[in-house]
Design an enzyme around this catalytic site. Structure first.
Site, mmCIF file in Angstrom:
data_model
loop_
_atom_site.group_PDB
_atom_site.id
_atom_site.type_symbol
_atom_site.label_atom_id
_atom_site.label_comp_id
_atom_site.label_asym_id
_atom_site.label_seq_id
_atom_site.Cartn_x
_atom_site.Cartn_y
_atom_site.Cartn_z
ATOM 1 N N GLY A 163 0.988 -1.628 -0.367
ATOM 2 C CA GLY A 163 -0.022 0.234 0.032
ATOM 3 C C GLY A 163 1.006 1.248 0.374
ATOM 4 O O GLY A 163 0.530 1.858 0.439
ATOM 5 N N GLY A 164 2.216 0.934 -0.609
ATOM 6 C CA GLY A 164 2.571 2.511 -0.248
ATOM 7 C C GLY A 164 3.684 3.040 0.444
ATOM 8 O O GLY A 164 4.125 3.195 0.474
ATOM 9 N N HIS A 207 -2.357 2.188 -12.489
ATOM 10 C CA HIS A 207 -2.964 1.346 -10.909
ATOM 11 C C HIS A 207 -4.104 0.781 -11.527
ATOM 12 O O HIS A 207 -5.213 1.931 -10.548
ATOM 13 C CB HIS A 207 -2.215 1.713 -9.304
ATOM 14 C CG HIS A 207 -3.285 0.891 -8.082
ATOM 15 N ND1 HIS A 207 -2.548 1.468 -6.934
ATOM 16 C CD2 HIS A 207 -3.820 0.110 -8.342
ATOM 17 C CE1 HIS A 207 -2.482 0.172 -6.362
ATOM 18 N NE2 HIS A 207 -3.503 -0.556 -6.843
ATOM 19 N N GLU A 287 1.309 -6.640 -6.222
ATOM 20 C CA GLU A 287 0.962 -7.507 -5.031
ATOM 21 C C GLU A 287 -0.916 -7.943 -4.664
ATOM 22 O O GLU A 287 -1.715 -7.061 -5.936
ATOM 23 C CB GLU A 287 1.531 -6.473 -3.882
ATOM 24 C CG GLU A 287 0.521 -5.323 -3.895
ATOM 25 C CD GLU A 287 0.423 -3.887 -2.353
ATOM 26 O OE1 GLU A 287 0.570 -4.833 -1.682
ATOM 27 O OE2 GLU A 287 2.192 -3.862 -2.780
ATOM 28 N N ARG A 291 -8.197 -8.814 1.018
ATOM 29 C CA ARG A 291 -9.460 -8.734 1.748
ATOM 30 C C ARG A 291 -10.307 -8.124 0.303
ATOM 31 O O ARG A 291 -10.040 -7.301 -0.689
ATOM 32 C CB ARG A 291 -9.316 -7.243 2.451
ATOM 33 C CG ARG A 291 -8.710 -6.129 2.065
ATOM 34 C CD ARG A 291 -8.521 -4.798 3.000
ATOM 35 N NE ARG A 291 -7.952 -3.612 2.042
ATOM 36 C CZ ARG A 291 -6.761 -3.839 0.765
ATOM 37 N NH1 ARG A 291 -5.684 -4.350 1.581
ATOM 38 N NH2 ARG A 291 -6.482 -2.388 0.406
ATOM 39 N N ARG A 337 -15.016 8.816 -3.322
ATOM 40 C CA ARG A 337 -14.728 8.896 -1.781
ATOM 41 C C ARG A 337 -14.790 10.439 -0.543
ATOM 42 O O ARG A 337 -13.999 10.866 -1.340
ATOM 43 C CB ARG A 337 -13.191 8.339 -0.982
ATOM 44 C CG ARG A 337 -13.128 6.663 -1.845
ATOM 45 C CD ARG A 337 -11.716 6.275 -0.913
ATOM 46 N NE ARG A 337 -11.443 4.668 -1.447
ATOM 47 C CZ ARG A 337 -10.193 3.686 -0.811
ATOM 48 N NH1 ARG A 337 -9.500 4.761 0.354
ATOM 49 N NH2 ARG A 337 -9.964 2.868 -1.553
HETATM 50 C C1 MV4 Z 1 5.085 0.889 -7.554
HETATM 51 C C2 MV4 Z 1 5.742 2.293 -8.614
HETATM 52 C C3 MV4 Z 1 6.344 2.108 -10.244
HETATM 53 N N1 MV4 Z 1 7.029 1.083 -9.999
HETATM 54 N N2 MV4 Z 1 6.705 -0.352 -8.206
HETATM 55 C C4 MV4 Z 1 2.316 2.417 -4.733
HETATM 56 C C5 MV4 Z 1 1.624 1.501 -3.577
HETATM 57 C C6 MV4 Z 1 2.561 0.551 -3.292
HETATM 58 N N3 MV4 Z 1 0.711 -0.947 -4.291
HETATM 59 C C7 MV4 Z 1 3.004 0.221 -5.197
HETATM 60 N N4 MV4 Z 1 3.488 1.374 -5.561
HETATM 61 C C8 MV4 Z 1 3.668 1.932 -6.149
HETATM 62 N N5 MV4 Z 1 5.272 0.895 -6.571
HETATM 63 C C9 MV4 Z 1 7.564 0.354 -9.608
HETATM 64 N N6 MV4 Z 1 7.907 -0.363 -9.668
HETATM 65 C C10 MV4 Z 1 5.022 3.205 -8.409
HETATM 66 C C11 MV4 Z 1 4.045 3.211 -6.937
HETATM 67 C C12 MV4 Z 1 2.756 3.545 -7.011
HETATM 68 C C13 MV4 Z 1 3.080 5.412 -6.341
HETATM 69 C C14 MV4 Z 1 5.223 5.558 -5.887
HETATM 70 C C15 MV4 Z 1 5.338 6.088 -5.683
HETATM 71 C C16 MV4 Z 1 4.227 7.409 -5.631
HETATM 72 C C17 MV4 Z 1 2.666 7.545 -5.381
HETATM 73 C C18 MV4 Z 1 2.432 6.478 -6.341
HETATM 74 C C19 MV4 Z 1 1.219 5.891 -6.716
HETATM 75 C C20 MV4 Z 1 0.574 5.053 -7.040
HETATM 76 C C21 MV4 Z 1 1.972 4.034 -7.093
#
Ligand code: MV4
Length: 454
Positions: A163-164, A207, A287, A291, A337
């Site tokens: 979840g970041g 996403h 991931e 839930r 939301r």
């Molecule tokens: C990433 C990505 C880019 N490249 N992984 C954010 C939530 C979590 N589930 C994983 N996330 C991300 N993973 C790779 N390899 C971009 C995100 C991402 C994000 C990252 C930094 C700041 C804001 C974001 C918002 C959505 C997704």
């Protein structure tokens, strides 16, 4: 199943109680001292106070919840989302105390909670995963070597995260040692596990997540995807289904991959596989969430399936012969939301008393809320007060319907995210479906909002 205890509060507790009533199942609410006047406490057949307002002393306190299930003779426990929903220990204790946990097995929660293990399982099943380390990264030296192989930019993530939280983007070699040290320390502090893994960093992905339900007997069905790119600080604000970036051919490939992955672990109950989708239509497993998610209603509107009902039927040992495995989406749904946060003040939480409350209605509109006029939003929990969902024949109709519903929504007494949503609904790029996870970083909320947009 005769009686279910809902180990949650707010709109999701009401959402679960509604389905239980429709199934003829009795309900037990648990509530903290701050939630005596909450609707979940009133609408459930029975309610048990489980402690003081702080979540750690009530909604997160496993012994109190198990005791409440025992004294009310509940048969099963639904955790909702958040709180104990992805706590493997809780799922295990429920089952060993004689209560069915409405969700996947404790073992599955534990396995998918380990993001490295989950990626390896999916890779073995033939699901495309984000390129990166095969396992954990031991130290900064290994990190530097790996990053050179993968190519900058890379991202370090906590194996126990999700979840970041606990992530670090690394753009050049001279930053890697410091990034490794801080990310690892944060992972230890946040999740009690310092293990990190590394991935190629995608600059501007979407996403997109696939909704799955499995019967735990090897059958898994996908209910399409949700577009979840409109988020701020890893908090989703708007979700929709289908994704504007996914056509029928891509949907087929994404859902097939997700089903293959979930089948390979014999997944049970509702779950979600998160993908990163890049600009040229390539998608990668990120991931798995074990839930029911906040944004599940957009899928329900488009696929006509009650996901909570499916969770309960599956927990009762039934399969889902009633859902066609190749079920197709019908129209388009979008969720806003509505949070008790001030979008003009950096989305600062705004607990307090709602003095007047009017919810929209009409064709294609759904509101999931626990709020009412006179309700006092406590400061202890998350700020979600309502989910507004609009369904239409197509995306333009769903967006116009959402705008109409936002116009009808009256919340007085506390600032909310309603004016923010009204402005997004009129944004050009949003209307074209031309956005990624960075959309809100560039989005300028207009301050000179006349009365209407405030
Ligand atoms: C990433 C990505 C880019 N490249 N992984 C954010 C939530 C979590 N589930 C994983 N996330 C991300 N993973 C790779 N390899 C971009 C995100 C991402 C994000 C990252 C930094 C700041 C804001 C974001 C918002 C959505 C997704």
């Amino acid at each position: 199943m005769r009686k279910i205890l809902i180990a949650n509060r707010g709109e999701i507790a009401l959402r679960i109680i509604r389905t239980c009533k429709e199934l003829g199942i009795s309900t037990v609410a648990v509530y903290s001292e701050a939630d005596r006047d909450c609707l979940h406490t009133r609408f459930a057949d029975e309610a048990v106070c489980i402690g003081p307002p702080a979540p750690g002393q009530s909604y997160l306190k496993i012994p109190g919840i198990i005791s409440a299930a025992e004294i009310t003779s509940a048969e099963a426990i639904h955790p909702g989302y958040g709180f104990l929903a992805e706590n493997a220990e809780f799922a295990e204790i429920c089952e060993s105390s004689g209560f069915r946990f409405i969700g996947p097995t404790a073992d599955m929660i534990m396995r998918m909670g380990d993001k490295i293990y989950a990626k390896n399982m999916m890779r073995k099943a033939g699901v495309p995963v984000i390129p990166g380390s095969d396992g954990g990264v031991a130290d900064e030296k290994e990190a530097a070597g790996l990053a050179k192989e993968i190519g900058y930019p890379v991202i370090l993530k906590a194996a126990a995260g999700g979840g970041g939280r606990g992530m670090r983007i690394v753009r050049e070699e001279k930053e890697i040692a410091a990034a490794f040290a801080t990310a690892s320390a944060e992972a230890q502090a946040g999740f009690g596990n310092p293990t990190l893994y590394m991935e190629k960093y995608f600059e501007s992905p979407r996403h997109v997540e696939v909704q799955l339900i499995g019967d735990g007997k090897g059958e898994v069905i996908a209910l399409g995807e949700r577009e979840c790119s409109i988020q701020r600080k890893h908090q989703k604000l708007i979700e929709e289904s289908p994704s504007p970036a996914v056509d029928a051919a891509l949907r087929k490939r994404m859902t097939s991959a997700a089903v293959k992955g979930a089948r390979s672990v014999n997944y049970r109950s509702a779950g979600t596989i998160e993908f990163l989708l890049d600009a040229d239509g390539k998608f990668y497993f990120m991931e798995m969430n074990t839930r029911i998610q906040v944004e599940h209603p957009v899928t329900e509107m488009v696929y006509g399936v009650d996901l909570v009902k499916e969770q309960i039927l599956i927990a009762s040992g039934e399969d889902f012969k009633h859902i066609h495995p190749e079920i197709e989406p019908r129209g388009h749904a979008i969720e806003c939301r509505i949070n008790a946060e001030d979008p003009f003040k950096a989305f600062r939480p705004s607990p307090g008393r709602i003095s007047s409350f009017h919810v929209p209605g009409g064709m294609g509109v759904r509101v999931d809320t626990h709020a009412y006029a006179g309700y006092v939003i406590p400061p202890y929990y998350d700020s979600l007060i309502a989910k507004l969902i609009a369904h239409g024949h197509d995306r333009p109709e769903a967006l116009r319907r959402m705008m109409r519903a936002l116009d009808e929504f009256i919340v007085e007494g506390v600032p909310t995210t309603i004016p923010f949503h009204r402005q997004v609904m009129t944004d050009d790029r949003f209307n074209r479906g031309d956005f990624n996870t960075h959309f809100l970083e560039h989005f300028k909320l207009s301050e000179d909002g006349h009365e209407k947009t405030r």
